[in-house]
Design a protein around this motif. Structure first.
Motif, mmCIF file in Angstrom:
data_model
loop_
_atom_site.group_PDB
_atom_site.id
_atom_site.type_symbol
_atom_site.label_atom_id
_atom_site.label_comp_id
_atom_site.label_asym_id
_atom_site.label_seq_id
_atom_site.Cartn_x
_atom_site.Cartn_y
_atom_site.Cartn_z
ATOM 1 N N LEU A 349 32.507 47.972 44.009
ATOM 2 C CA LEU A 349 31.453 48.773 43.405
ATOM 3 C C LEU A 349 31.307 48.428 41.928
ATOM 4 C CD1 LEU A 349 32.280 52.111 45.191
ATOM 5 C CD2 LEU A 349 30.246 50.721 45.546
ATOM 6 N N PRO A 350 30.229 48.921 41.279
ATOM 7 C CA PRO A 350 29.934 48.469 39.912
ATOM 8 C C PRO A 350 31.086 48.598 38.932
ATOM 9 C CG PRO A 350 28.046 49.610 40.776
ATOM 10 C CD PRO A 350 29.144 49.762 41.803
ATOM 11 N N THR A 351 31.307 47.523 38.227
ATOM 12 C CA THR A 351 32.184 47.444 37.078
ATOM 13 C C THR A 351 31.269 47.144 35.895
ATOM 14 O OG1 THR A 351 32.455 45.076 37.271
ATOM 15 C CG2 THR A 351 33.963 46.442 38.567
ATOM 16 N N PRO A 352 31.778 47.168 34.652
ATOM 17 C CA PRO A 352 30.909 46.762 33.543
ATOM 18 C C PRO A 352 30.273 45.390 33.750
ATOM 19 C CG PRO A 352 32.853 47.880 32.693
ATOM 20 C CD PRO A 352 33.059 47.737 34.179
ATOM 21 N N ALA A 353 31.037 44.438 34.302
ATOM 22 C CA ALA A 353 30.472 43.102 34.534
ATOM 23 C C ALA A 353 29.387 43.139 35.601
ATOM 24 C CB ALA A 353 31.584 42.132 34.931
ATOM 25 N N ASN A 354 29.631 43.882 36.690
ATOM 26 C CA ASN A 354 28.631 43.960 37.751
ATOM 27 C C ASN A 354 27.360 44.654 37.282
ATOM 28 O OD1 ASN A 354 30.366 42.704 39.503
ATOM 29 N ND2 ASN A 354 31.041 44.579 40.512
ATOM 30 N N VAL A 355 27.493 45.679 36.439
ATOM 31 C CA VAL A 355 26.313 46.355 35.905
ATOM 32 C C VAL A 355 25.528 45.401 35.019
ATOM 33 C CG1 VAL A 355 25.495 48.275 34.479
ATOM 34 C CG2 VAL A 355 27.388 48.636 36.075
ATOM 35 N N ALA A 356 26.235 44.547 34.287
ATOM 36 C CA ALA A 356 25.553 43.555 33.459
ATOM 37 C C ALA A 356 24.723 42.597 34.312
ATOM 38 C CB ALA A 356 26.573 42.778 32.622
ATOM 39 N N HIS A 375 21.130 38.715 28.590
ATOM 40 C CA HIS A 375 22.144 39.506 29.299
ATOM 41 C C HIS A 375 23.015 38.614 30.177
ATOM 42 C CE1 HIS A 375 21.204 43.619 28.142
ATOM 43 N NE2 HIS A 375 19.918 43.313 28.210
ATOM 44 N N SER A 376 22.418 37.600 30.779
ATOM 45 C CA SER A 376 23.192 36.694 31.625
ATOM 46 C C SER A 376 24.260 35.974 30.810
ATOM 47 C CB SER A 376 22.269 35.670 32.285
ATOM 48 O OG SER A 376 23.006 34.784 33.096
ATOM 49 N N ARG A 377 23.922 35.567 29.598
ATOM 50 C CA ARG A 377 24.898 34.883 28.745
ATOM 51 C C ARG A 377 26.065 35.797 28.388
ATOM 52 N NH1 ARG A 377 19.923 33.376 26.178
ATOM 53 N NH2 ARG A 377 19.349 31.224 26.705
ATOM 54 N N GLY A 378 25.831 37.089 28.398
ATOM 55 C CA GLY A 378 26.890 38.030 28.056
ATOM 56 C C GLY A 378 27.819 38.374 29.196
ATOM 57 N N VAL A 379 27.534 37.883 30.399
ATOM 58 C CA VAL A 379 28.375 38.170 31.562
ATOM 59 C C VAL A 379 29.593 37.260 31.547
ATOM 60 C CG1 VAL A 379 28.504 38.099 34.090
ATOM 61 C CG2 VAL A 379 26.443 38.982 32.969
ATOM 62 N N ASN A 380 30.759 37.847 31.704
ATOM 63 C CA ASN A 380 31.995 37.076 31.838
ATOM 64 C C ASN A 380 32.240 36.813 33.314
ATOM 65 O OD1 ASN A 380 34.560 36.015 31.960
ATOM 66 N ND2 ASN A 380 35.508 37.551 30.635
ATOM 67 N N PRO A 381 32.032 35.581 33.773
ATOM 68 C CA PRO A 381 32.162 35.311 35.215
ATOM 69 C C PRO A 381 33.543 35.590 35.771
ATOM 70 C CG PRO A 381 32.014 33.268 33.969
ATOM 71 C CD PRO A 381 31.697 34.369 33.007
ATOM 72 N N HIS A 382 34.568 35.550 34.917
ATOM 73 C CA HIS A 382 35.929 35.820 35.385
ATOM 74 C C HIS A 382 36.114 37.281 35.779
ATOM 75 C CE1 HIS A 382 37.099 31.800 34.307
ATOM 76 N NE2 HIS A 382 36.760 31.990 33.051
ATOM 77 N N LEU A 383 35.191 38.141 35.357
ATOM 78 C CA LEU A 383 35.280 39.559 35.709
ATOM 79 C C LEU A 383 34.413 39.904 36.914
ATOM 80 C CD1 LEU A 383 35.285 41.188 32.157
ATOM 81 C CD2 LEU A 383 37.226 40.574 33.613
ATOM 82 N N LEU A 384 33.766 38.910 37.502
ATOM 83 C CA LEU A 384 33.028 39.122 38.750
ATOM 84 C C LEU A 384 33.989 38.772 39.875
ATOM 85 C CD1 LEU A 384 29.632 37.467 37.707
ATOM 86 C CD2 LEU A 384 30.220 39.901 37.704
ATOM 87 N N SER A 385 34.556 39.798 40.484
ATOM 88 C CA SER A 385 35.776 39.603 41.273
ATOM 89 C C SER A 385 35.562 39.103 42.687
ATOM 90 C CB SER A 385 36.565 40.922 41.329
ATOM 91 O OG SER A 385 35.767 41.951 41.870
ATOM 92 N N THR A 386 34.317 38.884 43.117
ATOM 93 C CA THR A 386 34.091 38.356 44.465
ATOM 94 C C THR A 386 33.076 37.234 44.425
ATOM 95 O OG1 THR A 386 32.218 39.801 45.059
ATOM 96 C CG2 THR A 386 34.451 40.696 45.388
ATOM 97 N N PRO A 387 33.148 36.306 45.373
ATOM 98 C CA PRO A 387 32.129 35.245 45.440
ATOM 99 C C PRO A 387 30.715 35.806 45.571
ATOM 100 C CG PRO A 387 34.012 34.671 46.798
ATOM 101 C CD PRO A 387 34.235 36.089 46.353
ATOM 102 N N GLU A 388 30.550 36.917 46.282
ATOM 103 C CA GLU A 388 29.216 37.485 46.459
ATOM 104 C C GLU A 388 28.634 37.925 45.128
ATOM 105 O OE1 GLU A 388 26.056 40.353 46.991
ATOM 106 O OE2 GLU A 388 28.057 40.872 46.242
ATOM 107 N N ARG A 389 29.430 38.593 44.296
ATOM 108 C CA ARG A 389 28.934 39.042 42.988
ATOM 109 C C ARG A 389 28.660 37.840 42.069
ATOM 110 N NH1 ARG A 389 26.088 43.068 42.610
ATOM 111 N NH2 ARG A 389 25.662 42.183 44.654
ATOM 112 N N HIS A 390 29.538 36.851 42.102
ATOM 113 C CA HIS A 390 29.332 35.665 41.268
ATOM 114 C C HIS A 390 28.055 34.944 41.680
ATOM 115 C CE1 HIS A 390 29.896 31.468 39.916
ATOM 116 N NE2 HIS A 390 30.500 32.021 38.881
ATOM 117 N N ALA A 391 27.863 34.781 42.984
ATOM 118 C CA ALA A 391 26.660 34.095 43.456
ATOM 119 C C ALA A 391 25.406 34.898 43.126
ATOM 120 C CB ALA A 391 26.762 33.840 44.963
#
Length: 458
Positions: A349-356, A375-391
């Motif tokens: 579920l939403p984390t600060p990174a997912n909300v971003a 906003h995309s540049r401000g996302v830390n991909p290491h905090l997107l904890s699943t492949p689905e969220r990263h994709a």
């Protein structure tokens, strides 16, 4: 691209580490067995490479249950290997065969072109070992990823079949759903389309035979399965089936009396409504569900669900051109996500990174690609904890770049999504984006043609 050979790890080493409760060493051996670097494991788990190093060497205590569960999920290892109770109802101690299975299966999040037919079968067999409920269904799958039409037929069968399942305990149902959610998060949508039919049939049989609290809990499990079916239908652009599955989820969740199940199902119905153009009704449903959670309390689960509802409401408003309301809602979601304890903010579920990531989609929908890209540049991909969220982040960024007039950058973002989750790129809506970029005015990057060919769009 050639597959990197995974290092041989003696089976006795991992058995000894488990027996000694040296969980850092277990993580290190499991990571090495799958050919992952500390940076790669950290990216999948939502931690830095330095944190993974500290956990493996014992310089940082590996005693947080949330962290342990995340590592269990991303490494695909049995829970007892890290000292936790198994999620399935029973799980044998590691044997030579179970250890061997870890060393030969592909990671659930695979690089494109590295998972051949043998790896697909091994992945299904490994998932089948997680829970007896899903075993038969998983092993019935084809060796190659199913196409969208096949997956849609499976969802339709789930919604229309009168197949009678075998009852199970609530613990077993929850274990099966945990496996199903992990499969969704890994973007293994073909596997998920097979798993869900078995789970819903089992849940229905359990409800028919249970009573009291157990019946309520089984209803909550069935609601969760229908919610996953609705989410999968959305991925496949099967909006009608998404609405039917979501409605069943809400009805079943209401029977359970579980406020979080009701809120989650309400969100699924609202998403289906939005996709049918019923934006205002969707927002009304979402905000009403959010207010009903009592999210002023610090309870992490309430805050997570509250933030999820508001993210969806904000995106619905953006698609309806309601800029001010959309930004108010996503701002409130950001505040809720920021109040989550760090140890509990890395879930699905939403984390600060997912909300971003939602911010990227919202501003693209509002026709503000420059703001979306900021906003995309401000996302830390290491905090997107699943492949689905990263994709999802990569695809939303690609849409923003395409709207901004930079097709080359959009292709780069799509290729990053493909590396993270190949099946996410094969979704009908993403295929439409690729086709539109390919035949639009202006130069077409060569990589776009290759991407289209891999998606069957030649």
């Amino acid at each position: 691209m050639m597959e990197t050979r995974r290092p041989d790890v003696p089976q006795s080493q991992i058995r000894d580490a488990i027996a000694a409760h040296d969980y850092g060493k277990v993580v290190r051996l499991a990571r090495r067995a799958q050919g992952l670097t500390q940076q790669q494991l950290g990216a999948r788990a939502g931690y830095s490479a330095a944190t993974i190093s500290r956990l493996e060497t014992g310089h940082q205590a590996l005693d947080d249950i949330t962290t342990l569960r995340i590592l269990i999920r991303v490494l695909g290892i049995p829970a007892p290997w890290l000292g936790l109770s198994p999620l399935p109802s029973s799980e044998d101690p590691p044997t030579d065969q179970s250890v061997h299975s870890l060393f030969v299966i592909a990671s659930v999040s695979v690089e494109p072109h590295l998972a051949g037919e043998d790896d697909a079968v091994k992945r299904r067999r490994f998932l089948a070992g997680l829970t007896g409920l899903t075993g038969a269904a998983l092993l019935a799958g084809t060796q190659e990823a199913a196409d969208a039409a096949t997956m849609a037929r499976r969802i339709e069968s789930l919604l229309t079949s009168d197949t009678t399942g075998t009852s199970a305990s609530v613990t077993e149902l929850r274990a099966a759903l945990w496996s199903a959610r992990a499969t969704f998060d890994a973007c293994s949508y073909d596997d998920l389309s097979v798993i869900l039919g078995r789970i819903t049939a089992t849940a229905q049989a359990t409800i028919a035979q249970a009573g009291g609290q157990e019946r309520d809990q089984a209803n909550a499990c069935l609601a969760d399965a229908y919610m996953l079916a609705s989410e999968l239908a959305v991925k496949l652009n099967q909006d009608g089936m998404a609405w039917v599955a979501a409605d069943r989820a809400l009805t079943t969740a209401t029977f359970s009396g579980d406020p979080f199940a009701i809120a989650g199902a309400s969100r699924a119905v609202a998403i289906a409504m939005r996709r049918q153009g019923r934006h205002e009704g969707a927002v009304t449903m979402l905000t009403r569900a959010a207010l009903g959670l009592g999210a002023g309390t610090p309870e992490p689960q309430a805050l997570q669900v509250y933030a999820a509802l508001l993210c969806t409401a904000a995106y619905s408003c953006a698609q309806n051109g309601q800029r001010a309301q959309s930004l108010d809602l996503i701002g409130e979601a950001e505040q809720a996500a920021a109040r989550l304890p760090e140890s509990t903010s890395r879930g699905r579920l939403p984390t600060p990174a997912n909300v971003a990531v939602y911010r990227v989609g919202i501003h693209t929908a509002l026709g503000e690609p420059g703001v979306a890209l900021d906003h995309s540049r401000g996302v830390n991909p290491h905090l997107l904890s699943t492949p689905e969220r990263h994709a999802r982040w990569c695809v939303d960024t690609a849409r923003a770049w395409e709207q901004f007039g930079r097709r080359d950058r959009a292709v780069t973002a799509l290729l990053a999504a493909e590396r993270s989750a190949p099946q996410e790129i094969r979704r009908p809506s993403v295929s439409t984006l690729i086709s539109g970029m390919r035949y639009g005015a202006g130069p077409v990057p060569s990589e776009l043609h290759a991407l289209a060919n891999r998606n069957g769009l030649a």
